[in-house]
Design a protein around this motif. Structure first.
Motif, mmCIF file in Angstrom:
data_model
loop_
_atom_site.group_PDB
_atom_site.id
_atom_site.type_symbol
_atom_site.label_atom_id
_atom_site.label_comp_id
_atom_site.label_asym_id
_atom_site.label_seq_id
_atom_site.Cartn_x
_atom_site.Cartn_y
_atom_site.Cartn_z
ATOM 1 N N LEU A 54 0.831 -1.209 0.000
ATOM 2 C CA LEU A 54 0.000 0.000 0.000
ATOM 3 C C LEU A 54 0.864 1.256 0.000
ATOM 4 N N ALA A 55 1.909 1.245 0.802
ATOM 5 C CA ALA A 55 2.808 2.403 0.852
ATOM 6 C C ALA A 55 3.476 2.640 -0.498
ATOM 7 N N HIS A 56 3.908 1.580 -1.148
ATOM 8 C CA HIS A 56 4.527 1.744 -2.472
ATOM 9 C C HIS A 56 3.547 2.380 -3.459
ATOM 10 N N LEU A 57 2.307 1.935 -3.415
ATOM 11 C CA LEU A 57 1.306 2.447 -4.354
ATOM 12 C C LEU A 57 0.991 3.915 -4.077
ATOM 13 N N ILE A 58 0.870 4.270 -2.804
ATOM 14 C CA ILE A 58 0.574 5.662 -2.450
ATOM 15 C C ILE A 58 1.776 6.563 -2.705
ATOM 16 N N GLU A 59 2.940 6.143 -2.248
ATOM 17 C CA GLU A 59 4.130 6.982 -2.372
ATOM 18 C C GLU A 59 4.570 7.168 -3.823
ATOM 19 N N SER A 60 4.311 6.185 -4.671
ATOM 20 C CA SER A 60 4.678 6.334 -6.088
ATOM 21 C C SER A 60 3.696 7.250 -6.811
ATOM 22 N N HIS A 61 2.441 7.278 -6.361
ATOM 23 C CA HIS A 61 1.447 8.155 -6.980
ATOM 24 C C HIS A 61 1.675 9.608 -6.577
ATOM 25 N N LEU A 62 1.956 9.846 -5.300
ATOM 26 C CA LEU A 62 2.195 11.192 -4.772
ATOM 27 C C LEU A 62 3.697 11.413 -4.708
ATOM 28 N N ASN A 63 4.299 11.677 -5.850
ATOM 29 C CA ASN A 63 5.748 11.611 -5.971
ATOM 30 C C ASN A 63 6.241 12.598 -7.027
ATOM 31 N N THR A 64 7.373 13.201 -6.758
ATOM 32 C CA THR A 64 7.997 14.116 -7.716
ATOM 33 C C THR A 64 8.182 13.468 -9.073
ATOM 34 N N ASN A 65 8.499 12.181 -9.084
ATOM 35 C CA ASN A 65 8.872 11.488 -10.317
ATOM 36 C C ASN A 65 7.705 10.781 -11.001
ATOM 37 N N SER A 66 6.505 10.906 -10.476
ATOM 38 C CA SER A 66 5.380 10.187 -11.069
ATOM 39 C C SER A 66 5.067 10.732 -12.462
ATOM 40 N N THR A 67 4.676 9.826 -13.341
ATOM 41 C CA THR A 67 4.307 10.186 -14.708
ATOM 42 C C THR A 67 3.009 9.467 -15.060
ATOM 43 N N GLU A 68 2.469 9.768 -16.213
ATOM 44 C CA GLU A 68 1.270 9.064 -16.660
ATOM 45 C C GLU A 68 1.542 7.568 -16.767
ATOM 46 N N TYR A 69 2.756 7.205 -17.156
ATOM 47 C CA TYR A 69 3.095 5.790 -17.268
ATOM 48 C C TYR A 69 3.168 5.131 -15.891
ATOM 49 N N SER A 70 3.901 5.752 -14.947
ATOM 50 C CA SER A 70 4.048 5.129 -13.633
ATOM 51 C C SER A 70 2.701 5.037 -12.918
ATOM 52 N N ARG A 71 1.822 6.002 -13.175
ATOM 53 C CA ARG A 71 0.517 5.993 -12.516
ATOM 54 C C ARG A 71 -0.423 4.940 -13.100
ATOM 55 N N ILE A 72 -0.106 4.430 -14.251
ATOM 56 C CA ILE A 72 -0.858 3.267 -14.744
ATOM 57 C C ILE A 72 -0.701 2.115 -13.755
ATOM 58 N N TYR A 73 0.541 1.907 -13.309
ATOM 59 C CA TYR A 73 0.806 0.844 -12.340
ATOM 60 C C TYR A 73 0.179 1.161 -10.981
ATOM 61 N N SER A 74 0.413 2.383 -10.489
ATOM 62 C CA SER A 74 -0.057 2.708 -9.139
ATOM 63 C C SER A 74 -1.581 2.729 -9.066
ATOM 64 N N GLU A 75 -2.240 3.276 -10.074
ATOM 65 C CA GLU A 75 -3.705 3.333 -10.018
ATOM 66 C C GLU A 75 -4.320 1.937 -10.106
ATOM 67 N N MET A 76 -3.780 1.095 -10.964
ATOM 68 C CA MET A 76 -4.283 -0.271 -11.042
ATOM 69 C C MET A 76 -4.042 -1.004 -9.724
ATOM 70 N N GLY A 77 -2.879 -0.770 -9.137
ATOM 71 C CA GLY A 77 -2.578 -1.408 -7.861
ATOM 72 C C GLY A 77 -3.470 -0.921 -6.733
ATOM 73 N N LEU A 78 -3.754 0.380 -6.693
ATOM 74 C CA LEU A 78 -4.628 0.926 -5.655
ATOM 75 C C LEU A 78 -6.041 0.354 -5.773
ATOM 76 N N ARG A 79 -6.549 0.257 -6.997
ATOM 77 C CA ARG A 79 -7.881 -0.319 -7.197
ATOM 78 C C ARG A 79 -7.907 -1.796 -6.786
ATOM 79 N N THR A 80 -6.821 -2.496 -7.066
ATOM 80 C CA THR A 80 -6.734 -3.907 -6.677
ATOM 81 C C THR A 80 -6.695 -4.047 -5.169
ATOM 82 N N TRP A 81 -5.896 -3.213 -4.511
ATOM 83 C CA TRP A 81 -5.770 -3.259 -3.046
ATOM 84 C C TRP A 81 -7.109 -2.948 -2.394
#
Length: 385
Positions: A220-247
């Motif tokens: 959960l922390a990885h998914l949240i911290e990667s979404h709310l992150n200086t380095n987040s992009t539309e590509y990285s948020r594909i992973y984080s958003e799918m992971g958050l919905r799964t969690w």
């Protein structure tokens, strides 16, 4: 934007057996890196041994990886791998064996270097050129770190206070200050992506309630911290958003610990997605704050990170984005999320002295702040406790 995910991932039952040829193709002799017990109990170690034997690939086992693996253990495993002539490494277990396997592979490929190589990025040194790490395969048996798809290796090491490092010029003279050393967790300076990840949800069946919850919160922390992150992009948020919905789909069952095969599948899927997300962004403040809580209080990593998630959400500089994360997790608001985390993890009492020191260390370390996209001062950080 950049998308880079070089690890080949198989997520299926019996995947170690199904893809034994690809595992064997990584080298001519394997060093299997694992802990003392869990990989034997859940069957993962036996599966890896069987796959290698079927492909007639010799192997040697190093089973001394501890929780929060140390630099000393990495060097001990390196010595075994080099003496046995191993040329690839298989990490079997949770985040500790998987992280350690990456560091061990680097040191095996560079036998003339000492442990200082782990925390330097030089291509050559007085000890010779720095070679690429040997190939690594990962067989995760927990749903937490996502290390099977990240380039990171977090180790526990001894460090001296800055005052000693900056005022005592010669390393041999610093030995007199060894009593001032403290243990800390720090990522090695080299990025080492596994070549192969063999993800079999079957290995989660023996996980304890506490272990399952702590590793799920790390995800959960990885998914949240990667979404709310200086380095987040539309590509990285594909992973984080799918992971958050799964969690979100399993969060209530996790609280009641009604974890069947469907829930284990979701946890493992969310874990790997979280790893893919932080492979692009890195982690942020909850992870940075957690390390002293783990090393000095013995609080498990996932729990230590999780206790800072409510404060991270509550104090995040862009509340619209923070609320989007809670929406993806299907929480009605910040208060509901805070109460959920409290029920899931319980309370952790952090002494005032340790908290003050933790804040000082984070605020003084640009590496711990660079992934947080807003200005942060002591007053704001106080709200994370």
């Amino acid at each position: 934007m950049k998308l880079y995910m070089p690890t080949k991932v198989y997520n299926e039952k019996n995947c170690v057996e199904n893809h034994s040829r690809e595992l064997a193709a990584l080298g001519t002799k394997a060093l299997i890196v694992t802990g003392k017990h869990s990989s034997r109990i859940n069957g993962s170690l036996e599966d890896v041994k069987g796959a290698l034997e079927r492909e007639r690939i010799p192997y040697v086992i190093f089973d001394e990886i501890e929780e929060n693996p140390s630099v000393e253990t990495v060097m001990k495993a390196r010595a075994l791998g080099v003496s046995e002539g191993a040329d690839f490494v298989i990490g079997v277990g949770g985040g500790s064996p998987m992280d350690a396997s990456k560091a061990i592979s680097l040191m095996m490929a560079n036998p003339e270097h000492d442990e200082r190589l782990l925390y330097t990025k030089v291509q050559t040194s007085a000890d010779g050129p720095v070679r690429e790490a040997f190939p690594v395969a990962e067989v995760p048996t927990t749903a937490g770190t996502g290390s099977e798809v990240t380039p990171y290796a977090i180790l526990t090491k001894n460090v001296l206070p800055d005052i000693v490092l900056t005022t005592v010029p010669l390393e041999k003279d610093r030995e007199a200050f060894a009593h001032l050393e403290k243990r800390t967790k720090q990522s090695i300076s080299h990025h080492i992506f596994p070549a192969l990840a063999l993800v079999d949800v079957t290995y989660l069946q023996t996980a304890s309630r506490t272990g399952c919850i702590n590793t799920a919160v790390d995800t959960l922390a990885h998914l949240i911290e990667s979404h709310l992150n200086t380095n987040s992009t539309e590509y990285s948020r594909i992973y984080s958003e799918m992971g958050l919905r799964t969690w979100a789909k399993i969060k209530d069952k996790l609280l009641r610990f009604e974890i069947g095969e469907e829930e284990r599948q979701a946890l493992m899927r969310a874990c790997t997605l979280g790893g893919m997300a932080i492979a692009h962004t890195g982690t942020s403040l909850p992870h940075g704050l957690s390390y002293p809580i783990t090393t000095e209080m013995g609080v498990p990593h996932g729990k230590a990170v999780g206790i800072f998630l409510p404060g991270f959400i509550r104090n995040y500089g862009n509340q619209e984005e923070a609320m989007k994360v809670l929406y993806l997790l299907d929480f009605g608001g910040e208060q509901t999320f805070c109460e959920y985390i409290r029920q899931l993890l319980g309370e952790v009492a952090i002494s005032e002295e340790l908290w003050e020191r933790t804040m000082d260390e984070v605020l003084a370390n640009p590496a711990k702040l660079k992934n947080y996209p807003f200005m942060l001062d002591r007053e704001k950080l106080q709200g994370y406790r």
